[in-house]
Design an enzyme around this catalytic site. Structure first.
Site, PDB file in Angstrom:
ATOM      1  N   ASP A 146       0.928  -1.259  -0.197  1.00 38.52           N
ATOM      2  CA  ASP A 146      -0.015   0.061  -0.076  1.00 38.52           C
ATOM      3  C   ASP A 146       0.913   1.297  -0.082  1.00 38.52           C
ATOM      4  O   ASP A 146       1.622   1.444   0.923  1.00 38.52           O
ATOM      5  CB  ASP A 146      -0.759   0.019   1.236  1.00 38.52           C
ATOM      6  CG  ASP A 146      -1.534   1.195   1.516  1.00 38.52           C
ATOM      7  OD1 ASP A 146      -1.932   1.914   0.331  1.00 38.52           O
ATOM      8  OD2 ASP A 146      -1.984   1.477   2.627  1.00 38.52           O
ATOM      9  N   ASP A 188      -4.051   3.890   2.763  1.00 38.20           N
ATOM     10  CA  ASP A 188      -5.501   3.600   3.189  1.00 38.20           C
ATOM     11  C   ASP A 188      -5.821   2.338   3.407  1.00 38.20           C
ATOM     12  O   ASP A 188      -7.058   1.813   3.694  1.00 38.20           O
ATOM     13  CB  ASP A 188      -6.366   4.083   1.807  1.00 38.20           C
ATOM     14  CG  ASP A 188      -6.042   3.197   0.592  1.00 38.20           C
ATOM     15  OD1 ASP A 188      -4.930   2.431   0.850  1.00 38.20           O
ATOM     16  OD2 ASP A 188      -6.641   3.348  -0.480  1.00 38.20           O
ATOM     17  N   ASP A 241      -1.920  -0.990  -3.853  1.00 38.35           N
ATOM     18  CA  ASP A 241      -2.298  -0.385  -5.117  1.00 38.35           C
ATOM     19  C   ASP A 241      -1.077  -0.729  -5.880  1.00 38.35           C
ATOM     20  O   ASP A 241       0.094  -1.164  -5.731  1.00 38.35           O
ATOM     21  CB  ASP A 241      -2.399   0.954  -4.646  1.00 38.35           C
ATOM     22  CG  ASP A 241      -1.333   1.641  -3.792  1.00 38.35           C
ATOM     23  OD1 ASP A 241      -0.250   1.190  -4.039  1.00 38.35           O
ATOM     24  OD2 ASP A 241      -1.883   2.179  -2.888  1.00 38.35           O
ATOM     25  N   ASP A 299      -9.999 -15.894 -16.211  1.00 34.80           N
ATOM     26  CA  ASP A 299     -10.769 -16.192 -14.919  1.00 34.80           C
ATOM     27  C   ASP A 299     -12.160 -16.968 -15.493  1.00 34.80           C
ATOM     28  O   ASP A 299     -12.755 -16.622 -16.252  1.00 34.80           O
ATOM     29  CB  ASP A 299     -11.486 -15.037 -14.212  1.00 34.80           C
ATOM     30  CG  ASP A 299     -12.175 -15.221 -13.047  1.00 34.80           C
ATOM     31  OD1 ASP A 299     -11.516 -16.152 -11.906  1.00 34.80           O
ATOM     32  OD2 ASP A 299     -13.446 -15.154 -12.705  1.00 34.80           O
ATOM     33  N   GLU A 333      -7.994 -20.434 -16.165  1.00 33.62           N
ATOM     34  CA  GLU A 333      -8.564 -21.157 -14.740  1.00 33.62           C
ATOM     35  C   GLU A 333      -9.321 -22.153 -15.426  1.00 33.62           C
ATOM     36  O   GLU A 333     -10.629 -21.902 -15.725  1.00 33.62           O
ATOM     37  CB  GLU A 333      -9.026 -20.226 -13.951  1.00 33.62           C
ATOM     38  CG  GLU A 333      -9.623 -20.751 -12.692  1.00 33.62           C
ATOM     39  CD  GLU A 333     -10.517 -20.128 -12.065  1.00 33.62           C
ATOM     40  OE1 GLU A 333     -10.430 -20.147 -10.566  1.00 33.62           O
ATOM     41  OE2 GLU A 333     -11.208 -19.350 -12.543  1.00 33.62           O
TER      42      GLU A 333
END
Length: 528
Positions: free
Chosen positions: A45, A49, A53, A219, A278
């Site tokens: 991070d 926050d 990211d 996915d 996947e």
């Protein structure tokens, strides 16, 4: 990172102009590479926050280079309401402000190239968010409208169940139609028979390839087609199952292969790009169809991921995976964001370290999950901290996947351990203080040091060039194989007592050998 690693990181970067596709013969870098899965929310991070990211990922590229990986795979960072932590996408061609901006993404790509690391993104084509402009238009439109034809709407639902628990259908409003969602209600399934859906995926693939990504992970690659008429699931109560192995009508429909040929057709226009799927299909013959020459370059078989720590079953799983892959490279992984960490799944750090050497010794490509190289266990989170939709949709009977998604401990003390200066989005336990990357970089016996040495040998030692394996005789509860055409031998002891090692010079072991040079229980060794 602090300490000696900082100097080593700075000195080991490559020229930004180096053509990364030249790393392997024919440019097929994915055939033998090591890919590191970055679960972005939990990696690093940059703004305090509590959520990881893209800038945080950029700040840790030196660590990934030091580890020795060839590519990183980013979990979804698109705009999303976060119902399923990014796997509910409202715009597949942008970046969620939670993670940064398109400029941040472009900067990450450029920095990754300077570190000699490729970037793979996660595509989620099976469904969208319920906040996607298409679904908002569908909800506002009337039954039978063109807007609703991009999804699956029916006046009466069938008996399908959601993967996350509960019915796979939700009603738009009282007296209105139901829509299909194989996952959370906030993830409506797309209708892949609709030409606009296919055209939009082509547009998305071109958008990211034009920006310079090196590959895509698909996915739910086995779910991109639905059977005609959406018939009931005969495995559910109320039906008489006349034979074992009744297929799941929700997945692995023959029409899915048309979509993968479409994806391959786009990627083939961008040299050096790849697609890995996947693919959760238990029938190996049907699984093999996904890696035909005009479909996916790679697919996760997941046999090793689901295999218990038992020599006979591990051997059988390796044989099945290699056979199913056929002419495509096999994919090996023992961890990802959907299953417990290896330390927890196998029951000990010793077994997790041993299985890492098994996966990394096999021919093909290897995938690591962030934190695996630190030997992190799952975290037993309090009910109040759980955020996985599975927890809510199962009525509190399935605790979900949050335990393996707790942020990475980099250095220092809690509550953030270098991951964040704020409060982590999932709480990090005190036990992480002894498992930070900084601590492990200084310890030659740490799990991180084991992974670094293993990846170095895999990349540089000539014994890792063989494309096939052959088995050796081994004591009960043990296995040993050799990479054909090389001198590499890998041995594993899943029993409860030490056994003699095969002949050869020891390259690496997951734990110290006994005083008389035998392989202890729960230990693997590489020899040449």
């Amino acid at each position: 990172m602090r300490g000696d690693g900082e100097t080593e990181l700075a000195e080991s970067t490559v020229d930004a102009e180096t053509p990364l596709a030249d790393a392997t013969v024919g440019g097929e870098w994915w055939a033998t590479g090591v890919v590191y899965q970055v679960y972005v929310r939990s990696f690093a991070d940059s703004d305090g926050d509590g959520v990881g990211d893209l800038a945080g990922v950029r700040s840790r590229l030196g660590y990934l280079e030091l580890l020795g990986v060839d590519a990183l795979w980013l979990s979804p960072v698109y705009p999303s309401p976060g119902v399923d932590h990014g796997y509910d996408v409202s715009d597949p061609r942008d970046i969620d402000p939670l993670f940064g901006s398109l400029d941040d993404f472009d900067g990450l790509l450029a920095d990754a190239r300077r570190h000699g690391i490729r970037v793979i993104i996660d595509l989620v084509p099976n469904h969208t968010s319920d906040q996607h402009e298409w679904f908002r238009a569908a909800v506002s439109a009337a039954p039978g409208s063109p807007e609703r034809s991009r999804y699956h709407f029916q006046s009466e639902p069938n008996n399908w169940q959601s993967v996350f628990g509960g019915p796979a259908w939700s009603r738009v409003a009282p007296e209105d139609e139901y829509y299909l969602h194989l996952f959370a209600p906030g993830q409506p399934d797309l209708n892949w028979a609709h030409p606009e859906v296919r055209e939009d995926l082509e547009k998305t693939l071109r958008f990211w390839c034009d920006r310079g990504v090196d590959g895509v992970r698909i996915d739910v690659a086995h779910g991109l087609a639905k059977p005609e008429g959406l018939p009931d699931d005969r495995r559910q109560p109320g039906w008489t199952v006349v034979e074992d192995g009744t297929p799941d009508p929700r997945f692995d429909q023959d029409g899915v292969h048309e979509v993968h040929r479409l994806i391959r057709g786009v990627l083939d226009r961008y040299p050096g790009r790849m697609a890995v799927g996947e693919v959760i299909v238990r029938d190996d013959a049907r699984w093999s169809a996904y890696v035909r020459p005009d479909e996916l370059h790679l697919a996760f078989h997941f046999g090793l991921l689901n295999c218990p720590f038992a020599a006979d079953e591990i051997r059988d799983t390796i044989d099945r995976t290699i056979a199913a892959a056929g002419s495509a490279p096999a994919v090996w992984t023992i961890a990802n964001h959907d299953v417990p960490h290896p330390v927890t799944r196998y029951g000990s750090l010793e077994r997790a370290r041993a299985m890492a050497l098994i996966a990394l010794a096999l021919p093909g490509t290897a995938y690591l999950y962030n934190g695996e190289e630190l030997g992190l266990p799952d975290v037993d989170l309090p009910d109040s901290a759980l955020q996985d939709p599975t927890w809510r949709l199962s009525g509190g009977t399935d605790r979900g996947r949050d335990g393996c998604r707790v942020p990475i401990p980099w250095e220092g003390e809690g509550p953030g351990y270098g991951f964040t200066t704020g409060t982590p989005w999932l709480p990090m336990p005190e036990s992480y203080g002894a498992l930070t990357a900084a601590e492990q970089l200084e310890d030659p016996d740490s799990t991180l040091s084991l992974y670094r040495r293993a990846l170095e040998l895999r990349k540089e030692h000539p014994a890792f060039r063989g494309a096939q394996i052959e088995w050796f005789g081994a004591p009960e509860n043990c296995l040993a194989f050799r990479r054909v055409g090389t001198t590499l031998v890998c041995a594993l002891n899943t029993g409860d007592r030490p056994v003699p090692l095969p002949p050869g010079d020891v390259l690496l072991t997951s734990a110290d050998l006994t005083e008389n040079g035998e392989l202890p229980a729960d230990t693997a060794a590489w020899l040449a």
